[in-house]
Design a protein around this motif. Structure first.
Motif, PDB file in Angstrom:
ATOM      1  N   GLY A  22      50.309  58.360 102.673  1.00 24.75           N
ATOM      2  CA  GLY A  22      51.456  57.477 102.834  1.00 24.75           C
ATOM      3  C   GLY A  22      52.790  58.179 102.923  1.00 24.75           C
ATOM      4  N   THR A  23      52.807  59.501 102.756  1.00 26.26           N
ATOM      5  CA  THR A  23      54.066  60.245 102.875  1.00 26.26           C
ATOM      6  C   THR A  23      54.584  60.117 104.297  1.00 26.26           C
ATOM      7  OG1 THR A  23      53.343  61.842 101.219  1.00 26.26           O
ATOM      8  CG2 THR A  23      55.150  62.510 102.652  1.00 26.26           C
ATOM      9  N   ARG A  24      55.833  59.683 104.415  1.00 23.11           N
ATOM     10  CA  ARG A  24      56.442  59.544 105.739  1.00 23.11           C
ATOM     11  C   ARG A  24      57.144  60.836 106.125  1.00 23.11           C
ATOM     12  NH1 ARG A  24      58.306  53.898 107.707  1.00 23.11           N
ATOM     13  NH2 ARG A  24      56.616  52.659 106.861  1.00 23.11           N
ATOM     14  N   VAL A  25      56.918  61.231 107.357  1.00 19.78           N
ATOM     15  CA  VAL A  25      57.531  62.441 107.895  1.00 19.78           C
ATOM     16  C   VAL A  25      58.378  62.020 109.083  1.00 19.78           C
ATOM     17  CG1 VAL A  25      57.108  64.720 108.845  1.00 19.78           C
ATOM     18  CG2 VAL A  25      55.509  63.768 107.190  1.00 19.78           C
ATOM     19  N   LYS A  26      59.687  62.246 108.992  1.00 22.10           N
ATOM     20  CA  LYS A  26      60.610  61.831 110.040  1.00 22.10           C
ATOM     21  C   LYS A  26      60.930  62.988 110.977  1.00 22.10           C
ATOM     22  CE  LYS A  26      62.884  58.626 106.924  1.00 22.10           C
ATOM     23  NZ  LYS A  26      64.143  58.295 106.243  1.00 22.10           N
ATOM     24  N   ASN A  27      61.274  62.637 112.194  1.00 22.84           N
ATOM     25  CA  ASN A  27      61.780  63.593 113.177  1.00 22.84           C
ATOM     26  C   ASN A  27      60.826  64.766 113.403  1.00 22.84           C
ATOM     27  OD1 ASN A  27      63.577  64.470 115.068  1.00 22.84           O
ATOM     28  ND2 ASN A  27      64.893  65.518 113.605  1.00 22.84           N
ATOM     29  N   ILE A  28      59.588  64.470 113.810  1.00 21.02           N
ATOM     30  CA  ILE A  28      58.606  65.527 114.056  1.00 21.02           C
ATOM     31  C   ILE A  28      58.929  66.265 115.349  1.00 21.02           C
ATOM     32  CG2 ILE A  28      56.791  64.311 112.827  1.00 21.02           C
ATOM     33  CD1 ILE A  28      55.573  63.628 115.596  1.00 21.02           C
ATOM     34  N   ARG A  29      58.393  67.480 115.452  1.00 21.65           N
ATOM     35  CA  ARG A  29      58.527  68.287 116.663  1.00 21.65           C
ATOM     36  C   ARG A  29      57.133  68.700 117.085  1.00 21.65           C
ATOM     37  NH1 ARG A  29      61.644  73.686 116.198  1.00 21.65           N
ATOM     38  NH2 ARG A  29      59.827  74.694 117.021  1.00 21.65           N
ATOM     39  N   LEU A  30      56.786  68.521 118.335  1.00 22.83           N
ATOM     40  CA  LEU A  30      55.463  68.866 118.841  1.00 22.83           C
ATOM     41  C   LEU A  30      55.449  70.308 119.320  1.00 22.83           C
ATOM     42  CD1 LEU A  30      54.723  65.617 120.853  1.00 22.83           C
ATOM     43  CD2 LEU A  30      54.110  66.151 118.503  1.00 22.83           C
ATOM     44  N   VAL A  31      54.410  71.036 118.919  1.00 22.59           N
ATOM     45  CA  VAL A  31      54.247  72.427 119.308  1.00 22.59           C
ATOM     46  C   VAL A  31      52.824  72.648 119.797  1.00 22.59           C
ATOM     47  CG1 VAL A  31      56.005  73.307 117.737  1.00 22.59           C
ATOM     48  CG2 VAL A  31      53.677  73.104 116.942  1.00 22.59           C
ATOM     49  N   ALA A  32      52.611  73.704 120.538  1.00 22.00           N
ATOM     50  CA  ALA A  32      51.274  74.040 121.006  1.00 22.00           C
ATOM     51  C   ALA A  32      50.516  74.759 119.901  1.00 22.00           C
ATOM     52  CB  ALA A  32      51.365  74.928 122.246  1.00 22.00           C
ATOM     53  N   GLY A  33      49.225  74.556 119.862  1.00 23.86           N
ATOM     54  CA  GLY A  33      48.404  75.244 118.881  1.00 23.86           C
ATOM     55  C   GLY A  33      47.513  74.291 118.111  1.00 23.86           C
ATOM     56  N   ASP A  34      46.820  74.836 117.122  1.00 23.98           N
ATOM     57  CA  ASP A  34      45.896  74.058 116.313  1.00 23.98           C
ATOM     58  C   ASP A  34      46.639  73.013 115.479  1.00 23.98           C
ATOM     59  OD1 ASP A  34      43.471  73.312 115.156  1.00 23.98           O
ATOM     60  OD2 ASP A  34      43.703  74.745 113.518  1.00 23.98           O
ATOM     61  N   HIS A  35      47.686  73.425 114.809  1.00 21.97           N
ATOM     62  CA  HIS A  35      48.541  72.513 114.054  1.00 21.97           C
ATOM     63  C   HIS A  35      49.681  72.134 114.998  1.00 21.97           C
ATOM     64  CE1 HIS A  35      46.286  74.496 110.906  1.00 21.97           C
ATOM     65  NE2 HIS A  35      46.651  73.537 110.070  1.00 21.97           N
ATOM     66  N   ASP A  36      49.610  70.957 115.584  1.00 19.81           N
ATOM     67  CA  ASP A  36      50.504  70.622 116.683  1.00 19.81           C
ATOM     68  C   ASP A  36      51.757  69.838 116.299  1.00 19.81           C
ATOM     69  OD1 ASP A  36      48.855  68.488 116.093  1.00 19.81           O
ATOM     70  OD2 ASP A  36      47.939  68.406 118.065  1.00 19.81           O
ATOM     71  N   ILE A  37      52.004  69.647 115.006  1.00 20.33           N
ATOM     72  CA  ILE A  37      53.227  68.984 114.557  1.00 20.33           C
ATOM     73  C   ILE A  37      53.991  69.924 113.633  1.00 20.33           C
ATOM     74  CG2 ILE A  37      54.177  67.066 113.236  1.00 20.33           C
ATOM     75  CD1 ILE A  37      51.768  65.425 114.080  1.00 20.33           C
ATOM     76  N   ASP A  38      55.255  70.146 113.963  1.00 21.49           N
ATOM     77  CA  ASP A  38      56.161  70.939 113.137  1.00 21.49           C
ATOM     78  C   ASP A  38      57.101  69.958 112.461  1.00 21.49           C
ATOM     79  OD1 ASP A  38      56.614  73.495 112.356  1.00 21.49           O
ATOM     80  OD2 ASP A  38      57.813  74.073 114.093  1.00 21.49           O
ATOM     81  N   CYS A  39      57.237  70.043 111.133  1.00 23.65           N
ATOM     82  CA  CYS A  39      58.058  69.057 110.442  1.00 23.65           C
ATOM     83  C   CYS A  39      58.611  69.624 109.139  1.00 23.65           C
ATOM     84  CB  CYS A  39      57.240  67.808 110.138  1.00 23.65           C
ATOM     85  SG  CYS A  39      55.830  68.112 109.067  1.00 23.65           S
ATOM     86  N   LYS A  40      59.436  68.812 108.492  1.00 21.25           N
ATOM     87  CA  LYS A  40      59.974  69.156 107.186  1.00 21.25           C
ATOM     88  C   LYS A  40      59.670  67.979 106.263  1.00 21.25           C
ATOM     89  CE  LYS A  40      64.106  70.590 104.775  1.00 21.25           C
ATOM     90  NZ  LYS A  40      65.545  70.833 104.865  1.00 21.25           N
ATOM     91  N   ILE A  41      58.986  68.250 105.156  1.00 20.18           N
ATOM     92  CA  ILE A  41      58.612  67.213 104.206  1.00 20.18           C
ATOM     93  C   ILE A  41      59.473  67.368 102.959  1.00 20.18           C
ATOM     94  CG2 ILE A  41      56.745  66.270 102.800  1.00 20.18           C
ATOM     95  CD1 ILE A  41      54.796  67.219 104.938  1.00 20.18           C
ATOM     96  N   ASP A  42      60.095  66.264 102.540  1.00 19.44           N
ATOM     97  CA  ASP A  42      60.947  66.290 101.347  1.00 19.44           C
ATOM     98  C   ASP A  42      60.137  66.736 100.133  1.00 19.44           C
ATOM     99  OD1 ASP A  42      63.089  65.391 102.807  1.00 19.44           O
ATOM    100  OD2 ASP A  42      62.769  63.278 102.316  1.00 19.44           O
ATOM    101  N   GLY A  43      60.678  67.670  99.377  1.00 19.00           N
ATOM    102  CA  GLY A  43      60.018  68.169  98.180  1.00 19.00           C
ATOM    103  C   GLY A  43      59.073  69.324  98.426  1.00 19.00           C
ATOM    104  N   ILE A  44      58.686  69.542  99.679  1.00 21.84           N
ATOM    105  CA  ILE A  44      57.748  70.621 100.006  1.00 21.84           C
ATOM    106  C   ILE A  44      58.396  71.627 100.941  1.00 21.84           C
ATOM    107  CG2 ILE A  44      55.550  71.192 101.103  1.00 21.84           C
ATOM    108  CD1 ILE A  44      54.483  68.538 100.023  1.00 21.84           C
ATOM    109  N   GLY A  45      59.061  71.147 101.977  1.00 25.29           N
ATOM    110  CA  GLY A  45      59.734  72.024 102.922  1.00 25.29           C
ATOM    111  C   GLY A  45      59.103  71.985 104.299  1.00 25.29           C
ATOM    112  N   ALA A  46      59.368  73.003 105.071  1.00 33.11           N
ATOM    113  CA  ALA A  46      58.867  73.075 106.441  1.00 33.11           C
ATOM    114  C   ALA A  46      57.380  73.382 106.442  1.00 33.11           C
ATOM    115  CB  ALA A  46      59.618  74.148 107.214  1.00 33.11           C
ATOM    116  N   MET A  47      56.650  72.689 107.294  1.00 38.24           N
ATOM    117  CA  MET A  47      55.218  72.949 107.434  1.00 38.24           C
ATOM    118  C   MET A  47      54.706  72.407 108.754  1.00 38.24           C
ATOM    119  SD  MET A  47      53.552  70.261 104.697  1.00 38.24           S
ATOM    120  CE  MET A  47      52.005  71.070 104.790  1.00 38.24           C
TER     121      MET A  47
END
Length: 113
Positions: A78-103
């Protein structure tokens, strides 16, 4: 002065040459001269767990508890992730999660909100 190609990922006009590669300072994408004709448009769209097509800047929700590698932190369901960025590769979403950071996330573990 010759015109350099725009970045195929983020369409930025601020590209520069580094030896034989073009580099985008905004998204850090690097590509060669022969890749200029092969753009991201030839790649299948990124979809979420329900099959909805994801786009840059979308808000998604995590559908499964995800352990953060190298840490004891967990991204809860249920964690909401705002303003995602799509990237090429296995993990295809680049984002920043509050309390955790960039992942990076896999699109199969999120749904579009």
């Amino acid at each position: 002065m010759n015109s350099l190609p725009h970045c195929p990922l983020c369409k930025s006009a601020y590209t520069y040459e580094d030896r034989r590669l073009y580099v985008c300072p905004e998204c850090a994408h690097e590509w060669s001269e022969r890749e200029v004709t092969n753009t991201v448009d030839n790649v299948a769209p990124v979809t979420d767990a329900n099959g909805n097509v994801l786009e840059e800047g979308d808000t998604v929700s995590v559908i499964k508890d995800l352990k953060v590698k190298g840490s004891s932190a967990v991204v809860k369901v249920g964690t909401r992730v705002k303003n995602i960025r799509l990237v090429a590769g296995d993990h295809d979403i680049d984002c920043k999660i509050d309390g955790i950071g960039a992942m990076k996330l896999k699109s199969q573990f999120v749904k579009k909100v």
